[in-house]
Design an enzyme around this catalytic site. Structure first.
Site, PDB file in Angstrom:
ATOM      1  N   GLU A 155      97.603 -29.608  59.589  1.00  0.00           N
ATOM      2  CA  GLU A 155      98.266 -28.944  58.192  1.00  0.00           C
ATOM      3  C   GLU A 155      99.716 -29.002  58.640  1.00  0.00           C
ATOM      4  O   GLU A 155      99.904 -28.458  60.047  1.00  0.00           O
ATOM      5  CB  GLU A 155      97.827 -27.875  57.784  1.00  0.00           C
ATOM      6  CG  GLU A 155      98.363 -27.340  56.767  1.00  0.00           C
ATOM      7  CD  GLU A 155      97.595 -25.990  56.168  1.00  0.00           C
ATOM      8  OE1 GLU A 155      98.048 -25.253  55.335  1.00  0.00           O
ATOM      9  OE2 GLU A 155      96.337 -25.905  56.404  1.00  0.00           O
ATOM     10  N   GLU A 159     106.582 -22.677  53.717  1.00  0.00           N
ATOM     11  CA  GLU A 159     106.179 -21.485  53.084  1.00  0.00           C
ATOM     12  C   GLU A 159     107.124 -20.449  53.035  1.00  0.00           C
ATOM     13  O   GLU A 159     107.606 -20.320  53.740  1.00  0.00           O
ATOM     14  CB  GLU A 159     104.677 -21.030  53.674  1.00  0.00           C
ATOM     15  CG  GLU A 159     103.520 -21.995  53.476  1.00  0.00           C
ATOM     16  CD  GLU A 159     102.191 -21.341  53.900  1.00  0.00           C
ATOM     17  OE1 GLU A 159     101.281 -21.386  53.425  1.00  0.00           O
ATOM     18  OE2 GLU A 159     102.244 -20.581  55.186  1.00  0.00           O
TER      19      GLU A 159
END
Length: 291
Positions: A155, A159
């Site tokens: 991943e 964010e």
């Protein structure tokens, strides 16, 4: 939808623990991975081509899967609902919103998530977005793959933690293990308007950018770099109590929105249109600022 359930439970379970202050894998392992052939490293999912998506019309939302499910048990207080995904015709933006769930629902909040299918690998990723400002809320743009594709968890994240949107949280996972995430100062408040964000994923490392300026580099000489193609996601969600030291405590009445004006992906070695090619984001300016 078992595949999405597996993804979300795995992701939230990882975040519920403390983030290690040290890089967790030996340099020699990272260097060995970076030296392998690119196609060999990219895993089981077939490659996907690049894409360029402005949200000029509501029909642009049809190019994404719109999540609609609850998951994660007590490790997740947010369920995803399609009616939390809307289109702002005046601003020409995809809007993902988070609000308290109705009484009697399993989850405390209903949030939103959109996905593009698997196969996104090495290349350049861009998003023009305006994250939500609220303690305990996470707005995101990221790649992911895991066990449902017969892959380990890999991943790469952009964010924003709503408790402090003057920073971008750069993060990655390799073989289910998390690199120590970094809160990178931006020099502006991302929640005040649209800005251009980018990451460049290569075997030798991942670089993160804000408005055209590099802000962080995770090198394979220091930490293992994700090496499996994945899906591409954008989402907004609220954290659980154990995650509050990371993202802040969430107010039960929180009702906020994250906005997305453009997304693009160009596979490594290819050419294609990207968000920065489209005015006004190419010059790093802020647009659609809210008062």
């Amino acid at each position: 939808m078992p595949d999405k359930l597996f993804f979300q439970c795995g992701r939230k379970f990882t975040y519920s623990g403390m983030i290690s202050p040290l890089f967790w894998c030996a340099t020699s392992i990272a260097q060995s991975a970076a030296a392998q052939d690119v196609t060999e490293l990219q895993g089981n999912l077939p490659p996907t081509g690049g894409f360029f998506q402005l949200f000029e019309t509501a029909q642009a939302l049809d190019t994404f899967y719109q999540s609609h499910f609850d998951f994660g048990g007590e490790r997740m207080v947010t369920g995803y609902r399609r009616d939390r995904i809307t289109y702002d015709a005046g601003r020409k933006e995809l809007v993902l919103s988070l609000a308290p769930a109705p009484d009697g629902e399993e989850k405390d909040f209903w949030g939103a998530e959109v996905q593009r299918d698997g196969g996104h690998g090495y290349g350049d990723y861009e998003v023009v977005m305006q994250p939500a400002k609220a303690s305990g809320v996470v707005s995101s743009f990221f790649t992911y793959t895991g066990g449902q594709f017969d892959d380990p968890h890999h991943e790469i994240d952009i964010e924003f933690l709503g408790k402090d949107t003057t920073k971008l949280y750069a993060n990655l996972f390799y073989e289910g293990e998390q690199m120590p995430g970094r809160n990178i100062p931006l020099g502006f408040d991302a929640a005040e308007g649209l800005h251009l964000y980018r990451f460049e994923w290569r075997p030798e490392g991942v670089r993160w950018f804000a408005d055209g300026s590099e802000i962080f580099y995770a090198a394979a000489s220091e930490t293992p770099i994700p090496s499996f193609r994945g899906k591409l996601f954008a989402s907004i969600w609220a954290v659980t109590e154990p995650q509050a030291p990371w993202a802040g405590a969430v107010d039960p009445a929180t009702n906020v929105k994250a906005r997305y004006a453009c997304m693009s992906f160009v596979p490594v070695g290819s050419n294609g249109q990207e968000c920065h090619d489209y005015s006004p984001w190419g010059d790093g300016s802020v647009v659609n600022e809210e008062g």
